[in-house]
Design an enzyme around this catalytic site. Structure first.
Site, PDB file in Angstrom:
ATOM      1  N   GLY A  97       1.284   3.403  -6.637  1.00  0.00           N
ATOM      2  CA  GLY A  97       0.265   2.718  -7.199  1.00  0.00           C
ATOM      3  C   GLY A  97      -0.267   3.821  -8.584  1.00  0.00           C
ATOM      4  CE1 TYR A 102      -5.116   4.287 -16.038  1.00  0.00           C
ATOM      5  CE2 TYR A 102      -6.534   5.304 -14.771  1.00  0.00           C
ATOM      6  CZ  TYR A 102      -5.336   5.161 -14.874  1.00  0.00           C
ATOM      7  OH  TYR A 102      -4.510   5.899 -14.592  1.00  0.00           O
ATOM      8  CB  CYS A 107      -6.754  12.387  -6.273  1.00  0.00           C
ATOM      9  SG  CYS A 107      -7.173  11.904  -4.689  1.00  0.00           S
ATOM     10  CE1 TYR A 138      -9.705   6.104 -12.345  1.00  0.00           C
ATOM     11  CE2 TYR A 138     -10.986   6.039 -14.363  1.00  0.00           C
ATOM     12  CZ  TYR A 138     -10.307   6.567 -13.561  1.00  0.00           C
ATOM     13  OH  TYR A 138      -9.880   8.145 -13.553  1.00  0.00           O
ATOM     14  NE  ARG A 155      -2.291   0.911   3.575  1.00  0.00           N
ATOM     15  CZ  ARG A 155      -3.414   1.307   4.813  1.00  0.00           C
ATOM     16  NH1 ARG A 155      -4.694   1.146   4.660  1.00  0.00           N
ATOM     17  NH2 ARG A 155      -2.783   1.153   6.024  1.00  0.00           N
ATOM     18  N   GLY A 170      -0.729   4.697  -1.236  1.00  0.00           N
ATOM     19  CA  GLY A 170      -1.700   5.821  -0.779  1.00  0.00           C
ATOM     20  C   GLY A 170      -2.980   5.118  -0.468  1.00  0.00           C
ATOM     21  N   GLY A 171      -3.291   3.874  -0.690  1.00  0.00           N
ATOM     22  CA  GLY A 171      -4.481   3.350  -0.377  1.00  0.00           C
ATOM     23  C   GLY A 171      -5.826   3.514  -1.207  1.00  0.00           C
TER      24      GLY A 171
END
Length: 530
Positions: A179, A467, A172, A470, A103, A105-106
């Site tokens: 990731g 993608y 974001c 996602y 992990r 950024g989660g």
């Protein structure tokens, strides 16, 4: 043997390490193994008995959908402070058959960086939050950034050194760099410079044998695979060397919102014929959802330049939108990230450093993705409006991100991310909800799946592309513990990677034939073909 002898724990750890024995308390033997390598290492290990375990686990869960009592939890959380800690974790995890979930950024859409769909799986979370150093070198226009850094931290570090350099990643700020690049990573600069993964120059990786590799020592095949081929598959990326790209000192961000009564249908329809042909300095994102009374379309754009250059261009190329000066704000590129992330205009640049902010707040969500190659007819959008009316205000929607420009110039095989020429825009279908319980979740998930099915005639086919960042387990998955075979994995792998999937399988076979790094949508090795 005197069990009080101080050497006894080390002897046990060595014995277990050599034989790979697993007991009913695997974490105890795992901890002994770690101590064998570093006597101080257990201070960064949090078991379920630790009072900080739950708060640490929840601190980077960005989707409350996976923060319930029923969500499978890790055996422990490991927060390395240096590379040697990760080397030890890999060796000990292999010895004691404990799976690793990584992990940064989660933000994993299906929670696979900190959870699993298999309640019986024994796994640990390797949380990279302590590995987030960033070094920016303005003269060479490069930076080294550790994988635990967030995009916001990276952008802030770049802005502190230069107003005219940027990195083409997402909008974001709390997304982890590890990731983001592992799945491609798109943002407002994709039409000018491509993806985040297109702008990686080198990397530091620890492979399944615990070896520390750079681009020269890992070889070009593995270097190709880690730039978009999915995280937690080929090894653990510790740091990226990235290429910084030039941007003007002043950029322009704009938002125009139109409702159905203000001809939103016709404007969105026309947008499709224009957006991939605009100059590369222009990016558009359109958000389609409901407000209190009707359907609305919000046209968000970024222009690499000042308002004086943007307005005449849009009047000539997309007059239907009716863009005006009052719809736009000039700012630095770093500030534009805050704008697109929904921060107030007067927010300080330091807001980029806040790792606690969630884009969806307390809302649970599920996302799916598509690619549009031919304009959707007006009747198609009218059907989308009907689907949006089935759910509450702003609980479901679509996000359309413009392609073309540089994205059409980069070959499909350049990196694993294949969605290049021929795509007008990318679509994210998404549902949000705040209600608790399985029944409420099932209602929104079924609505989203119905919207996705409705979109079938209007999006890419054979395969229906998606993608990787996602992540969507609806399109296929490996076994609950990540055990995969080629036939099963191809169902989702061809959607994410198209013809690049087979090369990813070959790379996986070469670097991790035992499939140590795996999850429900990781690339399987050739040895698992059956």
């Amino acid at each position: 043997m005197d069990t009080a002898h101080p050497s006894f724990p080390i002897l046990v750890a060595l014995f277990v390490l050599l034989l790979g024995v697993t007991s009913s308390q695997p974490y105890e033997e795992f901890l002994q193994c770690l101590e064998f390598h570093d006597s101080n290492i257990t201070s960064i290990v949090y078991t379920r008995a630790n009072s900080s375990f739950s708060s640490l686990l929840e601190s980077s869960i960005r989707n409350p959908r996976f923060d319930t009592s029923a969500t499978p939890k890790p055996l422990l959380i490991f927060t390395p402070r240096q590379i040697s800690h990760i080397e030890s974790a890999i060796r000990c995890s292999r010895a004691h058959r404990i799976q690793i979930r990584v992990r940064s950024g989660g933000h994993d859409y299906e929670g696979l960086s900190y959870s699993t769909i298999s309640p019986s799986l024994t796994f640990l979370v390797l949380d990279l939050r302590n590995l987030r150093a960033i070094q920016v070198d303005v003269p060479s226009k490069t930076a080294w950034a550790q994988a635990g850094a967030t995009l916001g931290e990276l952008y802030y570090a770049i802005a502190a050194e230069s107003r005219t350099l940027a990195f083409p990643a997402g909008i974001c700020p709390t997304v982890g760099l590890g990731g983001q690049i592992s799945g491609g990573g798109w943002g407002t600069l994709l039409r000018k410079y491509g993806l985040a993964a297109d702008n990686v120059l080198d990397a530091t990786v620890i492979d399944a044998k615990g070896r520390i590799l750079n681009r020269a020592s890992m070889g070009e095949d593995l270097f190709w695979a880690i730039r978009g081929g999915g995280g937690n598959t080929f090894g653990i990326v510790i740091a990226w060397k990235i290429k910084l790209v030039p941007v003007p000192a002043t950029v322009t961000a704009c938002t125009v919102t139109r409702t159905l009564e203000q001809n939103a249908t016709e404007i969105v329809h026309r947008w499709q014929y224009v957006v991939d042909k605009l100059p590369n300095d222009v990016f558009f994102m359109v958000v389609l959802n409901t407000n209190a009374t009707t359907i609305q379309a919000s046209f968000n754009s970024l222009y690499l330049g000042g308002i004086e250059g943007l307005i005449p261009m849009m009047d000539a190329k997309f007059p239907d939108l009716g863009l005006r000066r009052e719809n736009c704000v000039e700012m630095s590129w770093a500030k534009s990230i805050l704008y697109f992330a929904g921060f107030p205009l007067n927010s300080p640049l330091e807001s980029l450093l806040d790792r606690t902010i969630s884009a969806t707040g307390s809302a649970k969500f599920k996302g799916k993705s598509d690619y549009v190659k031919e304009p959707i007819p007006i009747s198609g959008f009218e059907g989308i409006w009907e689907k949006l009316k089935e759910v509450g205000v702003q609980t479901g929607g679509l996000i359309l991100a413009s392609y073309g420009g540089k994205m059409s110039e980069i070959p499909e095989s350049s990196i694993p991310f294949p969605h290049r020429a021929g795509n007008i825009y990318q679509v994210e279908e998404v549902a949000f909800w705040v209600e608790d319980g399985v029944e409420a979740a099932d209602g929104y998930l079924n609505w989203l799946r119905g919207l996705y099915e409705y979109m079938t005639p209007y999006v890419s086919k054979n395969p229906r592309e998606a993608y990787a960042n996602y992540r969507d387990l609806d399109i296929g998955r490996n076994g609950g513990g990540g055990e995969g075979d080629y036939r099963r994995a191809r169902s989702w792998g061809s959607s994410y990677y198209k013809n690049n999937f087979d090369r990813l399988v070959r790379v996986k076979t070469a670097v991790d034939p035992a499939n140590f790094f795996r999850n429900e949508q990781s690339i399987p090795p050739l040895s698992s073909w059956r």
